[in-house]
Motif scaffolding. Structure first.
Motif, PDB file in Angstrom:
ATOM      1  N   ILE A 161       0.980   9.554  -9.879  1.00  0.00           N
ATOM      2  CA  ILE A 161       1.574   9.292 -11.391  1.00  0.00           C
ATOM      3  C   ILE A 161       2.274  10.673 -11.565  1.00  0.00           C
ATOM      4  O   ILE A 161       3.116  10.439 -12.443  1.00  0.00           O
ATOM      5  N   LYS A 162       2.059  11.764 -10.884  1.00  0.00           N
ATOM      6  CA  LYS A 162       3.037  12.869 -11.431  1.00  0.00           C
ATOM      7  C   LYS A 162       4.300  12.580 -11.056  1.00  0.00           C
ATOM      8  O   LYS A 162       5.317  13.145 -11.601  1.00  0.00           O
ATOM      9  N   ALA A 163       4.556  11.820  -9.883  1.00  0.00           N
ATOM     10  CA  ALA A 163       5.708  11.464  -9.333  1.00  0.00           C
ATOM     11  C   ALA A 163       6.496  10.486 -10.302  1.00  0.00           C
ATOM     12  O   ALA A 163       7.680  10.942 -10.503  1.00  0.00           O
ATOM     13  N   LEU A 164       5.513   9.481 -10.736  1.00  0.00           N
ATOM     14  CA  LEU A 164       6.287   8.684 -11.992  1.00  0.00           C
ATOM     15  C   LEU A 164       6.643   9.614 -13.063  1.00  0.00           C
ATOM     16  O   LEU A 164       7.622   9.200 -13.823  1.00  0.00           O
ATOM     17  N   ALA A 165       5.824  10.418 -13.566  1.00  0.00           N
ATOM     18  CA  ALA A 165       5.954  11.196 -14.676  1.00  0.00           C
ATOM     19  C   ALA A 165       7.332  12.274 -14.417  1.00  0.00           C
ATOM     20  O   ALA A 165       8.130  12.188 -15.569  1.00  0.00           O
ATOM     21  N   ALA A 166       7.430  12.474 -13.229  1.00  0.00           N
ATOM     22  CA  ALA A 166       8.954  13.297 -12.969  1.00  0.00           C
ATOM     23  C   ALA A 166      10.033  12.464 -13.031  1.00  0.00           C
ATOM     24  O   ALA A 166      11.326  12.654 -13.440  1.00  0.00           O
ATOM     25  N   ALA A 167       9.832  11.140 -12.389  1.00  0.00           N
ATOM     26  CA  ALA A 167      10.969  10.390 -12.337  1.00  0.00           C
ATOM     27  C   ALA A 167      11.325   9.990 -13.916  1.00  0.00           C
ATOM     28  O   ALA A 167      12.619   9.563 -14.110  1.00  0.00           O
ATOM     29  N   ALA A 168      10.188   9.771 -14.688  1.00  0.00           N
ATOM     30  CA  ALA A 168      10.714   9.519 -16.027  1.00  0.00           C
ATOM     31  C   ALA A 168      11.366  10.484 -16.783  1.00  0.00           C
ATOM     32  O   ALA A 168      12.246  10.172 -17.389  1.00  0.00           O
ATOM     33  N   HIS A 169      10.930  11.618 -16.541  1.00  0.00           N
ATOM     34  CA  HIS A 169      11.472  12.958 -17.317  1.00  0.00           C
ATOM     35  C   HIS A 169      12.818  12.794 -16.687  1.00  0.00           C
ATOM     36  O   HIS A 169      13.884  13.058 -17.552  1.00  0.00           O
ATOM     37  N   ASN A 170      12.987  12.656 -15.404  1.00  0.00           N
ATOM     38  CA  ASN A 170      14.578  12.729 -14.845  1.00  0.00           C
ATOM     39  C   ASN A 170      15.374  11.514 -15.431  1.00  0.00           C
ATOM     40  O   ASN A 170      16.509  11.741 -15.497  1.00  0.00           O
ATOM     41  N   ALA A 171      14.623  10.447 -15.806  1.00  0.00           N
ATOM     42  CA  ALA A 171      15.458   9.191 -16.234  1.00  0.00           C
ATOM     43  C   ALA A 171      15.799   9.543 -17.916  1.00  0.00           C
ATOM     44  O   ALA A 171      16.078   8.839 -18.449  1.00  0.00           O
ATOM     45  N   GLY A 172      15.203  10.571 -18.234  1.00  0.00           N
ATOM     46  CA  GLY A 172      15.447  11.033 -19.739  1.00  0.00           C
ATOM     47  C   GLY A 172      14.410  10.790 -20.617  1.00  0.00           C
ATOM     48  O   GLY A 172      14.439  10.746 -21.705  1.00  0.00           O
ATOM     49  N   MET A 173      13.108  10.254 -20.040  1.00  0.00           N
ATOM     50  CA  MET A 173      12.050   9.952 -21.030  1.00  0.00           C
ATOM     51  C   MET A 173      11.262  11.366 -20.995  1.00  0.00           C
ATOM     52  O   MET A 173      10.539  11.332 -19.775  1.00  0.00           O
ATOM     53  N   ASN A 174      11.058  11.796 -21.933  1.00  0.00           N
ATOM     54  CA  ASN A 174      10.343  13.138 -21.678  1.00  0.00           C
ATOM     55  C   ASN A 174       8.991  13.161 -22.392  1.00  0.00           C
ATOM     56  O   ASN A 174       8.707  13.360 -23.671  1.00  0.00           O
ATOM     57  N   PHE A 175       8.107  12.632 -21.539  1.00  0.00           N
ATOM     58  CA  PHE A 175       6.597  12.473 -21.918  1.00  0.00           C
ATOM     59  C   PHE A 175       5.979  13.820 -21.966  1.00  0.00           C
ATOM     60  O   PHE A 175       5.106  13.826 -22.915  1.00  0.00           O
ATOM     61  N   LEU A 176       6.330  14.680 -21.300  1.00  0.00           N
ATOM     62  CA  LEU A 176       5.800  16.031 -21.280  1.00  0.00           C
ATOM     63  C   LEU A 176       6.301  17.304 -21.764  1.00  0.00           C
ATOM     64  O   LEU A 176       6.680  18.168 -21.022  1.00  0.00           O
ATOM     65  N   SER A 177       6.887  17.252 -22.825  1.00  0.00           N
ATOM     66  CA  SER A 177       7.867  18.432 -23.768  1.00  0.00           C
ATOM     67  C   SER A 177       7.045  19.710 -23.712  1.00  0.00           C
ATOM     68  O   SER A 177       7.678  20.643 -23.557  1.00  0.00           O
ATOM     69  N   ASP A 178       5.706  19.394 -23.921  1.00  0.00           N
ATOM     70  CA  ASP A 178       5.010  20.924 -24.175  1.00  0.00           C
ATOM     71  C   ASP A 178       4.489  21.410 -22.995  1.00  0.00           C
ATOM     72  O   ASP A 178       3.758  22.738 -23.068  1.00  0.00           O
ATOM     73  N   GLU A 179       4.145  20.391 -21.886  1.00  0.00           N
ATOM     74  CA  GLU A 179       3.353  21.057 -20.837  1.00  0.00           C
ATOM     75  C   GLU A 179       4.114  20.905 -19.496  1.00  0.00           C
ATOM     76  O   GLU A 179       4.879  19.816 -19.163  1.00  0.00           O
ATOM     77  N   ALA A 180       3.804  21.929 -18.670  1.00  0.00           N
ATOM     78  CA  ALA A 180       4.284  21.701 -17.279  1.00  0.00           C
ATOM     79  C   ALA A 180       3.795  20.401 -16.532  1.00  0.00           C
ATOM     80  O   ALA A 180       2.558  20.176 -16.394  1.00  0.00           O
ATOM     81  N   PRO A 181       4.564  19.481 -16.090  1.00  0.00           N
ATOM     82  CA  PRO A 181       4.037  18.263 -15.417  1.00  0.00           C
ATOM     83  C   PRO A 181       3.044  18.320 -14.325  1.00  0.00           C
ATOM     84  O   PRO A 181       2.075  17.922 -14.004  1.00  0.00           O
ATOM     85  N   GLU A 182       3.050  19.653 -13.716  1.00  0.00           N
ATOM     86  CA  GLU A 182       2.300  19.633 -12.546  1.00  0.00           C
ATOM     87  C   GLU A 182       0.683  20.191 -12.958  1.00  0.00           C
ATOM     88  O   GLU A 182      -0.217  19.876 -12.535  1.00  0.00           O
ATOM     89  N   ASP A 183       0.607  20.758 -14.400  1.00  0.00           N
ATOM     90  CA  ASP A 183      -0.611  21.117 -14.646  1.00  0.00           C
ATOM     91  C   ASP A 183      -1.117  20.197 -15.669  1.00  0.00           C
ATOM     92  O   ASP A 183      -2.400  20.522 -16.074  1.00  0.00           O
ATOM     93  N   ALA A 184      -0.592  19.389 -16.162  1.00  0.00           N
ATOM     94  CA  ALA A 184      -0.991  18.612 -17.388  1.00  0.00           C
ATOM     95  C   ALA A 184      -1.908  17.441 -16.970  1.00  0.00           C
ATOM     96  O   ALA A 184      -1.990  17.143 -15.830  1.00  0.00           O
ATOM     97  N   VAL A 185      -2.863  17.147 -17.852  1.00  0.00           N
ATOM     98  CA  VAL A 185      -3.851  16.075 -17.729  1.00  0.00           C
ATOM     99  C   VAL A 185      -4.094  15.578 -19.076  1.00  0.00           C
ATOM    100  O   VAL A 185      -3.690  16.149 -20.145  1.00  0.00           O
ATOM    101  N   SER A 186      -4.556  14.225 -18.917  1.00  0.00           N
ATOM    102  CA  SER A 186      -4.746  13.555 -20.343  1.00  0.00           C
ATOM    103  C   SER A 186      -6.204  13.588 -20.959  1.00  0.00           C
ATOM    104  O   SER A 186      -6.425  13.456 -22.111  1.00  0.00           O
ATOM    105  N   ALA A 187      -7.177  13.632 -19.828  1.00  0.00           N
ATOM    106  CA  ALA A 187      -8.577  13.544 -20.405  1.00  0.00           C
ATOM    107  C   ALA A 187      -9.400  14.073 -19.157  1.00  0.00           C
ATOM    108  O   ALA A 187      -8.960  14.263 -18.330  1.00  0.00           O
TER     109      ALA A 187
END
Lengths: 223, 403
Positions: free
Chosen positions: B197-223
């Motif tokens: 899922i972190k790889a997918l988040a990075a792929a999304a970020h690279n595709a210009g979909m910025n889900f994680l604007s405020d947090e570093a992807p490596e450290d963020a969790v949702s719940a």
């Protein structure tokens, strides 16, 4: 003796007073007898027949069939008596509307365990009463005389020792009445006793005994 | 044609055939009863089943989410509405330190999109295989194994490609298995390890979909899902987390379930009441109708008796007729209920807005058998008194009364 009735009494309550529909009646019937019971309406004729047929309980007295006291029978034995020893032709129309003529005639055969089937015999009886062609018909398609013939055929299906008929010609024309009386004479001639209630005096000539009922008392007339 | 013996059963059939209106009235009353019994039982069974399934699926006593995202979390769990929200991974470590917390595991949520990059817009849930105590035991039970490296597990509502893969943010992964239906939002979710899922988040970020604007992807969790120690009260531990960890909201699973089960309880009670009222109504109507029909048929029964039918046979004919009409009504009513309840189960579930999970084949067959038994029995039971009464009547008198 096929049937022996002794001191039979049936009492009802009419208002507050007791009323004797049958009053100390004695009657003996042998095989082949054709007994006609005549009397006015309300004289107790039908009540007597229904007591003998086991459809009504007497207040006192006894009824013996082939030496057996039928009043001591429990339901199964009493039902077997009605089914095997008695052939009953009730007053009025008494055919089951939901069954065909053939099924009406063969129905009593199946109320107790018996070997074989009843179809051939039922068809033969319908032939004897003159309506074999009506076997597949339903009662609502039949005339009053035809319905009465079905009742008679049904009453004979289990070869009863005694045929009891309650005013079998009450609503029939002269010709049909004569045919049915001729049939009853043939039945009694074959050894089955016939006990018939009637208020039509013409019909008593077909029998060999005539009894008169008046106010619950039975007396035999010498023919 | 050779005539068949006139058994009690055959006489009953002839009587029913020749009086179709009388039989139809009885059949309709019993059909309504059977419809209510079977339909109601399947409906309440599905709701209870859905509730049980949801309770099992939650698997955690507490769910810690970023403040303001409580309803999003409930939307994921109950409605399968895709959402994403994040806080720092440090929160998971802080939660684990709170008194009364036995286990704490992070989850990471991502939403796929209805666009060329993705097969469909669904909820993506990442879990930490090292600490997870919720997803993996369920997968082990439902699927009988664990997903291999780089593989996904799909909820029952996910449409998988013919080649057994799914594509999200232009990344294609093999689906190890599809899980059985749970009637929760998890049916529309895809499960994967935290690495994927972190790889997918990075792929999304690279595709210009910025889900994680405020947090570093490596450290963020949702719940952070929490299992509490035995002897601790869930509300007290939740209060401890709220006071010890700033910026979070704590969902107490039991409270959420209690709220849903309160709604469910009222609905189940309502359905049961309707079923009971219809059952009583059917019994009362039939118990009132049978003496009337017996009265109408007095002469007919007297003729049977005069011909030598025993009381037992007479009762047999009446009960058999009632049984045949009840059986026809029972089969008709349950068939109609089945045609209404089964094909529209998804629609009913969504309209009720409650977890709705149809019982398994065994449960359905058991309910069917019980509904048919009660429907079949109602005719004979309600006609028994009238049958016994008519069989005990003096034949001559009955015949005269019937004229």
């Amino acid at each position: 003796m096929l049937l022996e009735v002794k001191d039979l009494t049936k009492e009802y309550q009419r208002g507050k007073a007791p009323f004797k529909a049958i009053d100390r009646v004695n009657l003996s019937v042998s095989s082949g007898d054709f007994v006609s019971i005549i009397g006015r309406s309300g004289s107790g004729k039908s009540t007597l027949l229904n007591l003998i047929a086991g459809l009504l309980s007497p207040t006192s007295g006894s009824i013996e069939a082939d030496g057996q006291d039928i009043l001591s029978y429990h339901d199964k034995a009493a039902s077997l008596y009605r089914n095997s020893k008695i052939g009953y032709v009730p007053q009025g129309h008494s055919v089951l509307a939901n069954l065909t003529v053939l099924d009406n005639v063969r129905l009593p055969f199946y109320f107790f365990k018996r070997a074989g089937g009843a179809e051939e015999k039922a068809l033969s009886l319908l032939g004897q009463v003159g309506i074999p062609h009506l076997a597949p018909s339903y009662p609502k398609e039949l005339s009053g005389g035809e319905l009465r013939r079905v009742s008679i055929a049904r009453a004979l299906i289990n070869d009863p020792g005694i045929l009891i008929a309650d005013e079998p010609t009450s609503d029939l024309d002269t010709q049909t009445t004569a045919e049915i009386m001729g049939l009853f004479r043939r039945i009694s001639g074959s050894g089955t006793a016939v006990l018939m209630v009637t208020h039509e005096l013409d019909t008593v000539d077909y029998g060999n005994r005539v009894l008169t009922m008046a106010s619950g008392r039975l007396t035999e007339r010498v023919k | 044609m050779k005539q068949r013996p006139l058994t009690t059963n055959r006489i009953s059939i002839y009587n029913i055939r020749r009086k179709p209106f009388r039989a139809a009235c009885l059949i309709i009353v019993v059909a309504i009863l059977a419809f209510a019994l079977f339909g109601g039982a399947i409906l309440t069974g599905s709701l209870k089943n859905g509730m049980n399934s949801m309770q099992q699926r939650l698997g955690a006593d507490l769910m810690v989410v970023p403040a303001g995202h409580e309803s999003d979390m409930k939307g994921i769990l109950l409605g399968g509405e895709p959402a994403y929200f994040y806080f720092s991974g440090a929160v998971a470590r802080q939660v684990a330190q709170v008194g009364g917390v036995a286990q704490a595991t992070p989850q990471f949520y991502l939403s796929s999109l209805s666009a060329d990059c993705c097969d469909e817009a669904v909820q993506l849930i990442g879990f930490d295989p090292g600490t997870d105590f919720v997803i993996q035991p369920w997968i082990a039970r439902a699927y009988g194994g664990a997903a291999g490296d780089g593989q996904l597990l799909a909820g029952s509502g996910i449409i998988i490609r013919d080649d057994g893969t799914l594509k999200f943010f232009n990344q294609t992964y093999r689906v190890a298995a599809q899980l059985e239906r749970t009637s929760t939002g998890l049916d529309n979710s895809v499960f994967m390890s935290m690495d994927i899922i972190k790889a997918l988040a990075a792929a999304a970020h690279n595709a210009g979909m910025n889900f994680l604007s405020d947090e570093a992807p490596e450290d963020a969790v949702s719940a952070v899902l929490v299992k509490i120690d035995k002897g601790y009260d869930a509300d007290a531990v939740a209060a401890g987390i709220r006071s010890g960890v700033p910026g979070v909201e704590v969902i107490v699973s039991q409270s959420m379930i209690s709220g849903i089960s309160g709604n469910l309880g009222s609905l189940v009670g309502y359905i049961n009441t309707i079923s009971a009222v219809l059952w009583i109504l059917a019994v009362v109507v039939l118990a009132a109708v049978f003496p009337f029909t017996m009265n109408e048929r007095k002469k007919e029964f007297a003729i049977y008796r005069a011909m030598g039918a025993t009381r037992k046979r007479l009762i047999g004919i009446v009960l058999n007729e009632a049984l045949l009409a009840s059986a026809a009504g029972g089969v008709l009513g349950t068939a109609i209920a089945a045609f209404v309840v089964f094909p529209f189960s998804a629609y009913i579930g969504s309209r009720l807005n409650l977890p709705y999970l149809q019982p398994g084949t065994g449960g359905i067959l058991g309910t069917l058998a019980l509904s048919l038994l009660l429907s079949f029995a109602v005719g004979p039971i309600t006609s028994l008194y009238a049958a016994v009464k008519i069989s005990r009547a003096e034949t001559y008198m009955t015949m005269r009364e019937g004229e």
